[in-house]
Design a protein around this motif. Structure first.
Motif, PDB file in Angstrom:
ATOM      1  N   ALA A  62       1.131  -4.259  10.519  1.00  0.00           N
ATOM      2  CA  ALA A  62       2.104  -5.310  10.825  1.00  0.00           C
ATOM      3  C   ALA A  62       1.456  -6.423  11.660  1.00  0.00           C
ATOM      4  CB  ALA A  62       3.306  -4.718  11.564  1.00  0.00           C
ATOM      5  N   LEU A  63       0.635  -6.047  12.619  1.00  0.00           N
ATOM      6  CA  LEU A  63      -0.073  -7.055  13.415  1.00  0.00           C
ATOM      7  C   LEU A  63      -1.044  -7.856  12.560  1.00  0.00           C
ATOM      8  CD1 LEU A  63      -0.824  -5.052  16.678  1.00  0.00           C
ATOM      9  CD2 LEU A  63       0.734  -7.009  16.436  1.00  0.00           C
ATOM     10  N   GLN A  64      -1.698  -7.182  11.628  1.00  0.00           N
ATOM     11  CA  GLN A  64      -2.596  -7.875  10.716  1.00  0.00           C
ATOM     12  C   GLN A  64      -1.837  -8.925   9.898  1.00  0.00           C
ATOM     13  OE1 GLN A  64      -5.620  -8.412   9.585  1.00  0.00           O
ATOM     14  NE2 GLN A  64      -4.928  -9.394   7.707  1.00  0.00           N
ATOM     15  N   MET A  65      -0.658  -8.560   9.389  1.00  0.00           N
ATOM     16  CA  MET A  65       0.135  -9.509   8.612  1.00  0.00           C
ATOM     17  C   MET A  65       0.654 -10.645   9.493  1.00  0.00           C
ATOM     18  SD  MET A  65       0.103  -9.234   5.433  1.00  0.00           S
ATOM     19  CE  MET A  65       1.443 -10.378   5.087  1.00  0.00           C
ATOM     20  N   TRP A  66       0.934 -10.359  10.740  1.00  0.00           N
ATOM     21  CA  TRP A  66       1.368 -11.399  11.668  1.00  0.00           C
ATOM     22  C   TRP A  66       0.263 -12.444  11.827  1.00  0.00           C
ATOM     23  CZ3 TRP A  66       5.654 -13.291  13.153  1.00  0.00           C
ATOM     24  CH2 TRP A  66       5.803 -13.984  14.362  1.00  0.00           C
ATOM     25  N   ALA A  67      -0.973 -11.976  11.923  1.00  0.00           N
ATOM     26  CA  ALA A  67      -2.106 -12.898  12.007  1.00  0.00           C
ATOM     27  C   ALA A  67      -2.265 -13.677  10.709  1.00  0.00           C
ATOM     28  CB  ALA A  67      -3.383 -12.124  12.332  1.00  0.00           C
ATOM     29  N   TYR A  68      -2.097 -12.990   9.582  1.00  0.00           N
ATOM     30  CA  TYR A  68      -2.196 -13.674   8.282  1.00  0.00           C
ATOM     31  C   TYR A  68      -1.152 -14.779   8.169  1.00  0.00           C
ATOM     32  CZ  TYR A  68      -0.881 -14.705   3.517  1.00  0.00           C
ATOM     33  OH  TYR A  68      -0.521 -15.379   2.383  1.00  0.00           O
ATOM     34  N   LEU A  69       0.091 -14.493   8.567  1.00  0.00           N
ATOM     35  CA  LEU A  69       1.150 -15.498   8.453  1.00  0.00           C
ATOM     36  C   LEU A  69       0.823 -16.743   9.271  1.00  0.00           C
ATOM     37  CD1 LEU A  69       4.331 -13.234   8.568  1.00  0.00           C
ATOM     38  CD2 LEU A  69       3.501 -14.587   6.618  1.00  0.00           C
ATOM     39  N   ALA A  70       0.248 -16.544  10.446  1.00  0.00           N
ATOM     40  CA  ALA A  70      -0.158 -17.693  11.252  1.00  0.00           C
ATOM     41  C   ALA A  70      -1.211 -18.517  10.512  1.00  0.00           C
ATOM     42  CB  ALA A  70      -0.691 -17.230  12.600  1.00  0.00           C
ATOM     43  N   ALA A 155      -5.447   0.077   2.994  1.00  0.00           N
ATOM     44  CA  ALA A 155      -5.073  -0.997   3.915  1.00  0.00           C
ATOM     45  C   ALA A 155      -6.164  -2.069   3.968  1.00  0.00           C
ATOM     46  CB  ALA A 155      -4.816  -0.426   5.306  1.00  0.00           C
ATOM     47  N   ALA A 156      -7.417  -1.641   3.997  1.00  0.00           N
ATOM     48  CA  ALA A 156      -8.523  -2.596   4.093  1.00  0.00           C
ATOM     49  C   ALA A 156      -8.552  -3.532   2.889  1.00  0.00           C
ATOM     50  CB  ALA A 156      -9.846  -1.854   4.222  1.00  0.00           C
ATOM     51  N   THR A 157      -8.408  -2.997   1.682  1.00  0.00           N
ATOM     52  CA  THR A 157      -8.437  -3.855   0.496  1.00  0.00           C
ATOM     53  C   THR A 157      -7.211  -4.763   0.443  1.00  0.00           C
ATOM     54  OG1 THR A 157      -7.444  -2.081  -0.845  1.00  0.00           O
ATOM     55  CG2 THR A 157      -9.849  -2.279  -0.862  1.00  0.00           C
ATOM     56  N   THR A 158      -6.053  -4.219   0.786  1.00  0.00           N
ATOM     57  CA  THR A 158      -4.825  -5.021   0.734  1.00  0.00           C
ATOM     58  C   THR A 158      -4.913  -6.226   1.653  1.00  0.00           C
ATOM     59  OG1 THR A 158      -3.456  -3.105   0.182  1.00  0.00           O
ATOM     60  CG2 THR A 158      -2.331  -5.005   1.153  1.00  0.00           C
ATOM     61  N   TYR A 159      -5.293  -5.987   2.903  1.00  0.00           N
ATOM     62  CA  TYR A 159      -5.245  -7.082   3.870  1.00  0.00           C
ATOM     63  C   TYR A 159      -6.494  -7.954   3.819  1.00  0.00           C
ATOM     64  CZ  TYR A 159      -1.145  -4.511   4.988  1.00  0.00           C
ATOM     65  OH  TYR A 159       0.071  -3.879   4.860  1.00  0.00           O
ATOM     66  N   ALA A 160      -7.575  -7.443   3.230  1.00  0.00           N
ATOM     67  CA  ALA A 160      -8.720  -8.317   2.967  1.00  0.00           C
ATOM     68  C   ALA A 160      -8.359  -9.359   1.907  1.00  0.00           C
ATOM     69  CB  ALA A 160      -9.918  -7.500   2.505  1.00  0.00           C
ATOM     70  N   VAL A 161      -7.599  -8.951   0.901  1.00  0.00           N
ATOM     71  CA  VAL A 161      -7.147  -9.908  -0.115  1.00  0.00           C
ATOM     72  C   VAL A 161      -6.285 -10.983   0.522  1.00  0.00           C
ATOM     73  CG1 VAL A 161      -5.695 -10.177  -2.165  1.00  0.00           C
ATOM     74  CG2 VAL A 161      -7.338  -8.292  -2.050  1.00  0.00           C
ATOM     75  N   PHE A 162      -5.352 -10.581   1.370  1.00  0.00           N
ATOM     76  CA  PHE A 162      -4.519 -11.565   2.069  1.00  0.00           C
ATOM     77  C   PHE A 162      -5.391 -12.534   2.878  1.00  0.00           C
ATOM     78  CE2 PHE A 162      -0.746  -8.716   1.600  1.00  0.00           C
ATOM     79  CZ  PHE A 162       0.185  -9.674   1.222  1.00  0.00           C
ATOM     80  N   THR A 280      -9.031  -9.957  -6.114  1.00  0.00           N
ATOM     81  CA  THR A 280      -8.766  -8.535  -5.913  1.00  0.00           C
ATOM     82  C   THR A 280      -9.897  -7.667  -6.441  1.00  0.00           C
ATOM     83  OG1 THR A 280      -6.355  -8.674  -5.846  1.00  0.00           O
ATOM     84  CG2 THR A 280      -7.282  -6.637  -6.684  1.00  0.00           C
ATOM     85  N   GLU A 281     -10.347  -7.949  -7.653  1.00  0.00           N
ATOM     86  CA  GLU A 281     -11.408  -7.124  -8.235  1.00  0.00           C
ATOM     87  C   GLU A 281     -12.703  -7.288  -7.455  1.00  0.00           C
ATOM     88  OE1 GLU A 281     -10.702  -4.868 -10.359  1.00  0.00           O
ATOM     89  OE2 GLU A 281      -8.647  -5.602 -10.564  1.00  0.00           O
ATOM     90  N   GLY A 282     -12.943  -8.485  -6.924  1.00  0.00           N
ATOM     91  CA  GLY A 282     -14.129  -8.691  -6.098  1.00  0.00           C
ATOM     92  C   GLY A 282     -14.074  -7.894  -4.805  1.00  0.00           C
ATOM     93  N   VAL A 283     -12.904  -7.897  -4.154  1.00  0.00           N
ATOM     94  CA  VAL A 283     -12.741  -7.125  -2.923  1.00  0.00           C
ATOM     95  C   VAL A 283     -12.920  -5.643  -3.195  1.00  0.00           C
ATOM     96  CG1 VAL A 283     -11.031  -6.383  -1.214  1.00  0.00           C
ATOM     97  CG2 VAL A 283     -11.306  -8.813  -1.728  1.00  0.00           C
ATOM     98  N   ARG A 284     -12.334  -5.166  -4.274  1.00  0.00           N
ATOM     99  CA  ARG A 284     -12.437  -3.736  -4.593  1.00  0.00           C
ATOM    100  C   ARG A 284     -13.870  -3.346  -4.962  1.00  0.00           C
ATOM    101  NH1 ARG A 284      -7.903  -0.932  -5.076  1.00  0.00           N
ATOM    102  NH2 ARG A 284      -8.907   0.538  -6.511  1.00  0.00           N
ATOM    103  N   ALA A 285     -14.578  -4.250  -5.635  1.00  0.00           N
ATOM    104  CA  ALA A 285     -15.974  -3.959  -5.987  1.00  0.00           C
ATOM    105  C   ALA A 285     -16.863  -3.950  -4.755  1.00  0.00           C
ATOM    106  CB  ALA A 285     -16.470  -4.983  -6.999  1.00  0.00           C
ATOM    107  N   ALA A 286     -16.546  -4.809  -3.781  1.00  0.00           N
ATOM    108  CA  ALA A 286     -17.368  -4.896  -2.572  1.00  0.00           C
ATOM    109  C   ALA A 286     -17.066  -3.774  -1.584  1.00  0.00           C
ATOM    110  CB  ALA A 286     -17.155  -6.252  -1.897  1.00  0.00           C
ATOM    111  N   ALA A 287     -15.890  -3.160  -1.704  1.00  0.00           N
ATOM    112  CA  ALA A 287     -15.460  -2.161  -0.716  1.00  0.00           C
ATOM    113  C   ALA A 287     -16.470  -1.037  -0.511  1.00  0.00           C
ATOM    114  CB  ALA A 287     -14.090  -1.606  -1.095  1.00  0.00           C
ATOM    115  N   PRO A 288     -17.010  -0.406  -1.576  1.00  0.00           N
ATOM    116  CA  PRO A 288     -17.975   0.681  -1.345  1.00  0.00           C
ATOM    117  C   PRO A 288     -19.223   0.232  -0.596  1.00  0.00           C
ATOM    118  CG  PRO A 288     -17.146   0.741  -3.605  1.00  0.00           C
ATOM    119  CD  PRO A 288     -16.689  -0.557  -3.014  1.00  0.00           C
ATOM    120  N   LYS A 289     -19.669  -0.998  -0.863  1.00  0.00           N
ATOM    121  CA  LYS A 289     -20.870  -1.495  -0.196  1.00  0.00           C
ATOM    122  C   LYS A 289     -20.619  -1.785   1.284  1.00  0.00           C
ATOM    123  CE  LYS A 289     -22.412  -3.619  -4.525  1.00  0.00           C
ATOM    124  NZ  LYS A 289     -22.744  -4.888  -5.229  1.00  0.00           N
TER     125      LYS A 289
END
Length: 310
Positions: A62-70, A155-162, A280-289
């Motif tokens: 929730a705090l992460q999304m609060w920062a995103y909204l700003a 959570a990491a992939t979701t909010y990295a996309v945002f 999204t696909e880029g974030v998911r591909a980069a996640a393992p690295k």
């Protein structure tokens, strides 16, 4: 003991500042970089101040999304300046090529809509658009409940996309189809114009509540590229598919329906959706690295959490 109390106090101070800064930033004329920095630090500070639990995980998101909204709203602090910077024509040109001479939004509305009315199927598409505000977070919460060991990555992939989408909104503000139409940039030879059906139906359904509701949720109308609606819904479909086949089918059905809704309703171009998909696909591909780096950062936070409880 004294040091641990001081560490907890400092962590809670950062959390409080991260919550307050986006609220008071305009009135207090806070520098935007400072607001973003303290807002982004708030989820980490919470993880130092509070032991790991599902409640803490949800609060950190929730705090992460609060920062995103700003970050999302900041480009629209000065609407006139944003209008001078906004890009209108390049997505029209690309979608004209994709639509074989006519942008898909215009082609679909000309074929299927009836000016002056909102049909039942169009109402379904509008609601598909509206419920998106919950979908990425519900998907992440579902992973937390059913496959907690996978929640960190979810959570990491979701909010990295945002977050990456918000960065593009700052660097390359791009107008949606309805805005281009309002500026006379999205018309064809028979002068058919793109309708913004969400507004038309919103005024019908919500009546006097629509104005305040739209002003609350529409903090930056010139943030179309990439489509985070589509990007985060595709990521949610991936996450649900990793939990189960049925969940994945539901997720992908929603994502594809939303994609149609966004184009048909005049909210996004097809190219916006393609860019969101690539994000999204880029974030998911980069996640393992990036996992080893994330694990090291997690160990640092865990060590600070342990010191704060010592």
């Amino acid at each position: 003991m004294r040091k641990s109390k001081a560490l907890r106090a400092a962590a809670w101070a950062i959390v409080a500042a991260g919550v307050a800064a986006p609220v008071i930033r305009r009135r207090a004329r806070l520098p935007k970089p400072a607001v973003l920095a303290v807002s982004a630090a708030a989820p980490v500070a919470l993880c130092v101040a509070v032991p790991r639990s599902r409640t803490r995980d949800v609060a950190a998101c929730a705090l992460q999304m609060w920062a995103y909204l700003a970050a999302y709203e900041m480009p629209h602090d000065d609407p006139e300046a944003l209008q001078r910077r906004v890009h209108i024509d390049y997505p029209v040109r690309i979608d004209t090529v994709i639509g074989l001479g006519t942008p898909p939004t215009l082609r679909l509305q000309r074929l299927l809509s009836a000016p002056g009315s909102i049909r039942r199927g169009e109402k379904v598409l509008v609601w598909c658009h509206w419920v998106w505000f919950a979908v990425p977070h519900v998907a992440a919460a579902y992973v937390l409940i059913r496959r907690r060991e996978r929640f960190g990555r979810a959570a990491a992939t979701t909010y990295a996309v945002f977050d990456l989408g918000a960065l593009v909104y700052h660097l390359l503000p791009t107008a949606p189809p309805w805005y281009a139409a309002s500026r006379g940039r999205l018309e064809d030879h028979d002068e058919t114009r793109v309708r913004r059906m969400m507004i038309e139906y919103g005024e019908q359904f919500w009546k006097h509540r629509w104005g305040p509701l739209y002003s609350l949720l529409g903090g930056n109308p010139l943030a179309a590229m990439p489509s985070l609606h589509f990007a985060t819904s595709v990521n949610a479909a991936h996450l649900l598919g990793e939990v189960g086949v049925v969940e994945g089918a539901i997720g992908w059905t929603y994502a594809l329906t939303l994609g149609l809704a966004l184009v048909y309703l005049g909210e996004h171009y097809v190219v916006d959706l393609l860019a969101g998909l690539a994000l999204t696909e880029g974030v998911r591909a980069a996640a393992p690295k990036l996992t080893p780096l994330a694990l090291r950062a997690g160990r640092v936070v865990s060590a600070l959490e342990a010191r704060a409880r010592a």
